[in-house]
Design a protein around this motif. Structure first.
Motif, PDB file in Angstrom:
ATOM      1  N   PHE A   9       0.803  -1.202   0.160  1.00  0.00           N
ATOM      2  CA  PHE A   9       0.056  -0.228   0.019  1.00  0.00           C
ATOM      3  C   PHE A   9       1.059   1.256  -0.081  1.00  0.00           C
ATOM      4  O   PHE A   9       1.979   1.197   0.624  1.00  0.00           O
ATOM      5  CB  PHE A   9      -0.935   0.006   1.338  1.00  0.00           C
ATOM      6  N   PRO A  10       0.306   2.404  -0.476  1.00  0.00           N
ATOM      7  CA  PRO A  10       1.092   3.588  -0.379  1.00  0.00           C
ATOM      8  C   PRO A  10       1.149   4.027   1.143  1.00  0.00           C
ATOM      9  O   PRO A  10       0.444   3.624   1.783  1.00  0.00           O
ATOM     10  CB  PRO A  10       0.158   4.568  -1.418  1.00  0.00           C
ATOM     11  N   ALA A  11       2.396   4.801   1.128  1.00  0.00           N
ATOM     12  CA  ALA A  11       2.490   5.309   2.599  1.00  0.00           C
ATOM     13  C   ALA A  11       1.226   5.889   3.305  1.00  0.00           C
ATOM     14  O   ALA A  11       1.095   5.578   4.506  1.00  0.00           O
ATOM     15  CB  ALA A  11       3.730   6.263   2.770  1.00  0.00           C
ATOM     16  N   ALA A  12       0.706   6.635   2.707  1.00  0.00           N
ATOM     17  CA  ALA A  12      -0.585   7.557   3.281  1.00  0.00           C
ATOM     18  C   ALA A  12      -1.675   6.365   3.630  1.00  0.00           C
ATOM     19  O   ALA A  12      -2.326   6.552   4.801  1.00  0.00           O
ATOM     20  CB  ALA A  12      -1.130   8.291   2.390  1.00  0.00           C
ATOM     21  N   VAL A  13      -2.004   5.458   2.849  1.00  0.00           N
ATOM     22  CA  VAL A  13      -2.849   4.306   3.038  1.00  0.00           C
ATOM     23  C   VAL A  13      -2.294   3.432   4.342  1.00  0.00           C
ATOM     24  O   VAL A  13      -2.944   3.183   5.228  1.00  0.00           O
ATOM     25  CB  VAL A  13      -3.286   3.380   1.933  1.00  0.00           C
ATOM     26  N   ARG A  14      -1.140   3.170   4.329  1.00  0.00           N
ATOM     27  CA  ARG A  14      -0.580   2.552   5.420  1.00  0.00           C
ATOM     28  C   ARG A  14      -0.693   3.027   6.872  1.00  0.00           C
ATOM     29  O   ARG A  14      -0.956   2.592   7.905  1.00  0.00           O
ATOM     30  CB  ARG A  14       0.957   1.942   5.218  1.00  0.00           C
ATOM     31  N   SER A  15      -0.408   4.442   6.804  1.00  0.00           N
ATOM     32  CA  SER A  15      -0.603   5.110   7.991  1.00  0.00           C
ATOM     33  C   SER A  15      -2.134   5.338   8.619  1.00  0.00           C
ATOM     34  O   SER A  15      -2.270   5.162   9.852  1.00  0.00           O
ATOM     35  CB  SER A  15       0.150   6.552   7.831  1.00  0.00           C
ATOM     36  N   VAL A  16      -2.857   5.183   7.708  1.00  0.00           N
ATOM     37  CA  VAL A  16      -4.292   5.009   8.032  1.00  0.00           C
ATOM     38  C   VAL A  16      -4.495   3.611   8.643  1.00  0.00           C
ATOM     39  O   VAL A  16      -5.373   3.422   9.637  1.00  0.00           O
ATOM     40  CB  VAL A  16      -5.455   5.477   7.065  1.00  0.00           C
ATOM     41  N   LEU A  17      -4.277   2.598   7.975  1.00  0.00           N
ATOM     42  CA  LEU A  17      -4.329   1.372   8.152  1.00  0.00           C
ATOM     43  C   LEU A  17      -3.909   0.687   9.658  1.00  0.00           C
ATOM     44  O   LEU A  17      -4.319   0.132  10.242  1.00  0.00           O
ATOM     45  CB  LEU A  17      -3.943   0.544   7.077  1.00  0.00           C
ATOM     46  N   TYR A  18      -2.821   1.351   9.786  1.00  0.00           N
ATOM     47  CA  TYR A  18      -2.467   0.991  11.038  1.00  0.00           C
ATOM     48  C   TYR A  18      -2.935   1.535  12.316  1.00  0.00           C
ATOM     49  O   TYR A  18      -2.998   0.652  13.241  1.00  0.00           O
ATOM     50  CB  TYR A  18      -0.950   1.922  11.265  1.00  0.00           C
ATOM     51  N   TRP A  19      -3.990   2.379  12.133  1.00  0.00           N
ATOM     52  CA  TRP A  19      -4.896   2.744  13.201  1.00  0.00           C
ATOM     53  C   TRP A  19      -6.312   1.969  13.475  1.00  0.00           C
ATOM     54  O   TRP A  19      -7.150   2.029  14.058  1.00  0.00           O
ATOM     55  CB  TRP A  19      -5.178   4.228  13.323  1.00  0.00           C
ATOM     56  N   THR A  20      -6.341   1.026  12.384  1.00  0.00           N
ATOM     57  CA  THR A  20      -7.380   0.155  12.388  1.00  0.00           C
ATOM     58  C   THR A  20      -7.302  -1.033  13.116  1.00  0.00           C
ATOM     59  O   THR A  20      -6.023  -1.524  13.117  1.00  0.00           O
ATOM     60  CB  THR A  20      -8.190  -0.054  10.818  1.00  0.00           C
ATOM     61  N   PRO A  21      -8.170  -1.856  13.331  1.00  0.00           N
ATOM     62  CA  PRO A  21      -7.796  -3.118  14.161  1.00  0.00           C
ATOM     63  C   PRO A  21      -7.426  -4.290  13.026  1.00  0.00           C
ATOM     64  O   PRO A  21      -6.913  -5.255  13.512  1.00  0.00           O
ATOM     65  CB  PRO A  21      -9.289  -3.491  14.592  1.00  0.00           C
ATOM     66  N   PHE A  22      -7.578  -3.974  11.749  1.00  0.00           N
ATOM     67  CA  PHE A  22      -7.265  -5.205  10.778  1.00  0.00           C
ATOM     68  C   PHE A  22      -5.985  -5.843  10.960  1.00  0.00           C
ATOM     69  O   PHE A  22      -5.556  -7.105  10.922  1.00  0.00           O
ATOM     70  CB  PHE A  22      -7.683  -4.683   9.605  1.00  0.00           C
ATOM     71  N   PRO A  23      -4.718  -4.880  11.084  1.00  0.00           N
ATOM     72  CA  PRO A  23      -3.364  -5.441  11.332  1.00  0.00           C
ATOM     73  C   PRO A  23      -3.325  -6.240  12.312  1.00  0.00           C
ATOM     74  O   PRO A  23      -2.294  -7.177  12.555  1.00  0.00           O
ATOM     75  CB  PRO A  23      -2.635  -4.121  11.031  1.00  0.00           C
ATOM     76  N   TYR A  24      -4.013  -5.904  13.556  1.00  0.00           N
ATOM     77  CA  TYR A  24      -3.731  -6.709  14.760  1.00  0.00           C
ATOM     78  C   TYR A  24      -4.614  -8.005  14.857  1.00  0.00           C
ATOM     79  O   TYR A  24      -4.533  -8.758  15.947  1.00  0.00           O
ATOM     80  CB  TYR A  24      -4.082  -5.817  15.791  1.00  0.00           C
ATOM     81  N   VAL A  25      -5.370  -8.239  13.986  1.00  0.00           N
ATOM     82  CA  VAL A  25      -6.221  -9.354  14.050  1.00  0.00           C
ATOM     83  C   VAL A  25      -5.617 -10.552  13.144  1.00  0.00           C
ATOM     84  O   VAL A  25      -5.465 -11.758  13.940  1.00  0.00           O
ATOM     85  CB  VAL A  25      -7.394  -9.319  13.234  1.00  0.00           C
ATOM     86  N   LEU A  26      -4.864 -10.493  12.368  1.00  0.00           N
ATOM     87  CA  LEU A  26      -4.186 -11.428  11.588  1.00  0.00           C
ATOM     88  C   LEU A  26      -2.393 -11.308  11.299  1.00  0.00           C
ATOM     89  O   LEU A  26      -1.569 -12.065  11.708  1.00  0.00           O
ATOM     90  CB  LEU A  26      -4.632 -11.735  10.098  1.00  0.00           C
ATOM     91  N   ASP A  27      -2.263 -10.094  10.778  1.00  0.00           N
ATOM     92  CA  ASP A  27      -0.822  -9.836  10.488  1.00  0.00           C
ATOM     93  C   ASP A  27      -0.041  -9.870  11.600  1.00  0.00           C
ATOM     94  O   ASP A  27       1.023 -10.578  11.734  1.00  0.00           O
ATOM     95  CB  ASP A  27      -0.765  -8.404   9.858  1.00  0.00           C
ATOM     96  N   PHE A  28      -0.318  -9.153  12.627  1.00  0.00           N
ATOM     97  CA  PHE A  28       0.393  -8.987  13.864  1.00  0.00           C
ATOM     98  C   PHE A  28       0.632 -10.486  14.533  1.00  0.00           C
ATOM     99  O   PHE A  28       1.896 -11.054  14.966  1.00  0.00           O
ATOM    100  CB  PHE A  28      -0.037  -8.103  14.886  1.00  0.00           C
ATOM    101  N   PRO A  29      -0.341 -11.236  14.876  1.00  0.00           N
ATOM    102  CA  PRO A  29      -0.167 -12.505  15.389  1.00  0.00           C
ATOM    103  C   PRO A  29       0.657 -13.615  14.564  1.00  0.00           C
ATOM    104  O   PRO A  29       1.655 -14.086  15.119  1.00  0.00           O
ATOM    105  CB  PRO A  29      -1.390 -13.146  15.592  1.00  0.00           C
ATOM    106  N   VAL A  30       0.626 -13.389  13.313  1.00  0.00           N
ATOM    107  CA  VAL A  30       1.510 -14.201  12.488  1.00  0.00           C
ATOM    108  C   VAL A  30       2.969 -13.776  12.499  1.00  0.00           C
ATOM    109  O   VAL A  30       3.756 -14.655  12.606  1.00  0.00           O
ATOM    110  CB  VAL A  30       0.894 -14.233  11.006  1.00  0.00           C
ATOM    111  N   ARG A  31       3.102 -12.578  12.398  1.00  0.00           N
ATOM    112  CA  ARG A  31       4.606 -12.119  12.427  1.00  0.00           C
ATOM    113  C   ARG A  31       5.045 -12.359  13.818  1.00  0.00           C
ATOM    114  O   ARG A  31       6.411 -12.721  14.128  1.00  0.00           O
ATOM    115  CB  ARG A  31       4.536 -10.456  12.403  1.00  0.00           C
ATOM    116  N   VAL A  32       4.347 -12.310  15.111  1.00  0.00           N
ATOM    117  CA  VAL A  32       4.846 -12.692  16.224  1.00  0.00           C
ATOM    118  C   VAL A  32       5.288 -14.404  16.275  1.00  0.00           C
ATOM    119  O   VAL A  32       6.135 -14.698  16.720  1.00  0.00           O
ATOM    120  CB  VAL A  32       3.868 -12.400  17.425  1.00  0.00           C
ATOM    121  N   MET A  33       4.206 -15.046  15.603  1.00  0.00           N
ATOM    122  CA  MET A  33       4.621 -16.635  15.585  1.00  0.00           C
ATOM    123  C   MET A  33       5.830 -16.981  14.888  1.00  0.00           C
ATOM    124  O   MET A  33       6.354 -17.878  15.209  1.00  0.00           O
ATOM    125  CB  MET A  33       3.380 -17.374  15.137  1.00  0.00           C
ATOM    126  N   ILE A  34       6.047 -16.290  13.627  1.00  0.00           N
ATOM    127  CA  ILE A  34       7.227 -16.615  12.968  1.00  0.00           C
ATOM    128  C   ILE A  34       8.458 -15.854  13.305  1.00  0.00           C
ATOM    129  O   ILE A  34       9.584 -16.055  12.933  1.00  0.00           O
ATOM    130  CB  ILE A  34       7.168 -16.403  11.507  1.00  0.00           C
TER     131      ILE A  34
END
Length: 68
Positions: free
Chosen positions: A1-26
């Protein structure tokens, strides 16, 4: 995603539902980043529980059946 979109997505719950737990596990998240991610998860859980509580009570007041 472009930088502007990434900064907005960071404040939504979606990265913390799947992306964050997977990155922790690996093993890609450690230290301060791990604490920040867990903090954001706790923040979203608290916020969503509060919203749910308000909406639930409003719904019960409006749609409660006889004897409830």
């Amino acid at each position: 995603f472009p930088a502007a979109v990434r900064s907005v997505l960071y404040w939504t719950p979606f990265p913390y539902v799947l992306d964050f737990p997977v990155r922790v596990m690996i093993g890609r998240v450690q230290g301060v980043e791990l604490l920040q991610g867990l903090g954001m998860q706790a923040l979203w859980i608290g916020l969503l529980v509060a919203i749910f509580s308000v909406v639930w009570r409003a719904g019960l007041r409006r749609y409660s059946g006889a004897g409830a």
